[in-house]
Design a protein around this motif. Structure first.
Motif: not given
Lengths: 432, 250
Positions: A382, A384, A387-388, A397, A401-402, A405, A408, B84, B88, B90-93, B98, B105
């Protein structure tokens, strides 16, 4: 009081199919042994410890016939050719199809043919390896395949030959009545040789169930390198029981990558025997399940000799009412000192109705080893997502994206770039 | 630009904000200071739309829109940016992917076409320089394996990329050494113009040597108990927060 053991009617039904089947790859006592092994084990029900999360017996309760030849045109399978320029062997309803295959200009030292012709033309290799590794007495589907198999692909990379062009085996199935198919592949990569092999499983133009009991044996000889991929993308008529039996000799490197993208039922039995010193093994897998799908992965990594490394990473995203199972066994035999064996299984459960069963099983009989396993199951984080979203991404989206990830980590283990792009595109479509 | 009236918010039934009033105009820098637990981070989180908090009373109007009715992403798209306190990982992004998704968007929300790839890369390059962010970091996964200082710089880099109207810096100075603090402050100052506003939330006065506020508000026990010019921050630093407690009789 005496208990009356009811004969397993599903097993009997399948046995009738075996009896009606001729010209299998092996005949005589070997075939008889396989049939006996099948009958004594029977079609497993959910009471069977190894099959408790798949209702194979419920599927085979329906009437099935053995697959007959099916006419498929080149155009119908064009979209299944993932890589341009690959050597392509096509198996239609379990039967090798030379016309649809693209096996011109094979380099010297590479043989790709139907397994039935290899049984005659490459008799020595065939007899040395065929059905020597997949164990008929511990899995009834191995016994069933061995009892029924008549066709499949044979690949031999001769000593010190490096095949840079990927070899793609397309298993394509199509049925308008319920069929059982039993393709059988044998891949032998000789000493100091290298190959990249992709097996894809697809269904087209179907209206009935296809029970595909596919078995591939891979022999990775001394000092050889094999990069192996499975892309499982059958439709809702596909019920795939996919056994991959691998034996590695000393100083070899074997990497396998399994991507399960769709299909009503997929059961993977991946068994790897590390039968020599200084072997390296990588097992990577990603399953994306949805709807009522059932995906069940059983892996066995059997360390028999000292100084070997194995590394296993399986990840899954579970949606809808689907169910996924991961059972990873690692054996470290008494002789296998200085073993490094690692295993990790991570899952994201996106729905309340989805199920994940995860069970690592380590049996260690040596005392000087490094082994670890880890498993986790959770929802998308939640923090993450917030944050996005705080940067302007919609909730949908952000989640997409998560999920990308998360996937991946496994997708990035694909070493063939065009294949990686193909899988990425498939995953993107799935998340839309 | 921003008008907060009698804002009350609670988490898990416990009231944290007990009637905040604040008016911010374009071009202004407001510092919100206060001891730990006074509600500083809660205020930032509520403004950004964190759903863990429940707003029980009051209103927040941002450029004539009722901010509290908007989703977190729509607040961002309207121009609210929260740097922040704890960015945070965010591995993989990738940072690039991003930011490209975020910018496009936001543009789509405003009825604009996606940004041209070339323009995007040019903007990346320019803004990286602004916060002296290593190009290698920008190409890596979001905040993964970044040091504390790199994470804070990455927040300001994102801010530079998104060009918000209202930036809320939530304890951006915590964990920053003096060099990093100068770089981050310098970045924030360069982004300042007459059309945007900044809220600097901090426990210490030092950051305000670099980002000079027009107003300093002291948040204590869920309320703004004192407002003054930038000198108020110095006084707080000197006397400690206890003097506020005594002065307000809280």
């Amino acid at each position: 009081m005496e208990t009356i053991i009811k004969p397993n009617t599903i097993t009997e039904k399948v046995l009738k199919l075996i009896e009606s089947n001729f010209s299998t790859l092996i005949e005589g006592s070997e075939k008889d042994n396989a049939i006996k092994a099948f009958v004594s084990q029977g079609v497993p029900s959910r009471k069977h410890e190894e099959y408790k999360y798949v209702n194979v017996d419920q599927i085979l309760k329906d009437d099935f016939v053995l697959a007959t030849q099916k006419n498929i045109s080149k155009e119908q399978i064009e979209h299944l050719k993932i890589l341009k320029g690959a050597f392509i062997a096509v198996i239609v309803n379990g039967v090798f199809n030379e016309e649809l295959s693209q096996l011109n200009n094979l380099p010297k030292g590479l043989i790709i043919s139907s397994i039935s012709s290899a049984a005659e033309n490459n008799k020595l290799i065939f007899e040395k390896h065929y059905s020597r590794y997949a164990e008929i007495n511990t899995d009834s589907f191995v016994a069933l395949n061995t009892s029924l198999a008549k066709s499949g692909v044979f690949i031999n990379v001769e000593k010190s030959v490096i095949v840079e062009t990927p070899i793609h085996i397309i298993h394509v199935s199509s049925a308008n009545e319920n069929i059982i198919i039993n393709p059988r592949n044998l891949i032998v990569v000789d000493e100091n040789a290298q190959a990249k092999i992709i097996e894809s499983y697809e269904t087209i133009d179907s209206s009935s169930k296809i029970f595909n009991n596919a078995l591939t044996e891979i022999v990775v000889c001394e000092n050889s390198i094999v990069d192996h991929y499975k892309i499982q993308d059958e439709n809702e008529f596909g019920y795939l029981l996919n056994t991959t039996q691998v034996v590695q000799q000393k100083k070899s490197l074997f990497s396998t990558h399994t991507f399960t993208l769709s299909g009503s039922l997929v059961r993977n039995n991946l068994n790897i025997v590390l039968d020599g010193e200084h072997i390296e093994t990588h097992l990577n897998g990603l399953y994306l399940t949805n709807g009522n799908q059932v995906v069940d992965t059983h892996t066995v990594v059997d360390h028999r000799k000292p100084n070997c490394n194995s590394n296993e990473l399986y990840k899954g995203i579970i949606e809808g009412k689907s169910s996924a199972t991961f059972n990873g066994k690692i054996f470290v035999r008494k002789d296998a000192q200085k073993t490094n064996a690692f295993q990790s299984n991570k899952n994201i459960l996106l729905s309340d109705d989805g199920t994940i069963n995860t069970k690592p099983q380590l049996e260690i009989y040596a005392d000087d080893v490094k082994c670890s396993h880890g498993t986790s199951t959770g929802k998308l984080d939640a923090d993450k997502i917030f944050y996005l979203r705080a940067r302007g991404l919609s909730e949908a989206s952000a989640k997409k994206l998560l999920m990308h990830a998360f996937a991946s980590e496994v997708v990035n283990t694909i070493k063939i770039e065009a294949l990686r792009e193909y899988v990425e595109e498939k995953i993107t479509k799935r998340f839309e | 630009m921003l008008s907060i009236k009698n804002l009350h918010a609670s988490i898990g039934g416990k009231e944290i904000l007990k009637g905040i009033n604040l008016e911010i105009k374009a071009g202004e820098v407001h510092a919100i200071m206060g001891p730990n637990g006074s509600g500083k981070s809660t205020l930032s989180a509520v403004l950004a739309g964190r759903e863990d908090y429940e707003v029980t009373e009051g209103e927040v109007i941002f450029n004539e829109k009722n901010l509290l009715e908007l989703s977190p992403e729509d607040r961002a798209r309207e121009g609210v940016f929260l740097a922040f306190q704890y960015p945070i990982e965010i591995p993989g992004v990738s940072n690039v992917n991003f930011l490209k998704t975020a910018i496009n968007e936001i543009r789509a929300y405003k009825g604009l076409d996606p940004m041209d790839a070339k323009d995007f890369l040019a903007r990346m390059k320019e803004k990286q320089k602004l916060v002296e962010l290593d190009v290698k970091l920008a190409n890596r996964s979001v905040n993964e394996g970044f040091s504390g200082g790199e994470k804070k710089r990455n927040e300001i880099f994102q801010m530079a990329m998104l060009e918000p109207k209202l930036a809320i810096l939530d304890e951006t100075d915590s964990g920053l050494d003096i060099d990093a603090l100068r770089i981050v402050s310098n970045g924030v100052n360069k982004l300042k113009n007459k059309d945007n506003a900044t809220i600097v939330v901090t426990h210490y006065q030092r950051l305000l040597d670099y980002i000079v506020p027009d107003f300093v508000h002291v948040l204590y026990n869920g309320r703004i108990v004192k407002t003054g010019p930038k000198e108020l921050a110095l006084e707080l630093e000197e006397k400690g927060y206890d003097f506020i407690k005594e002065e307000t009789g809280a």
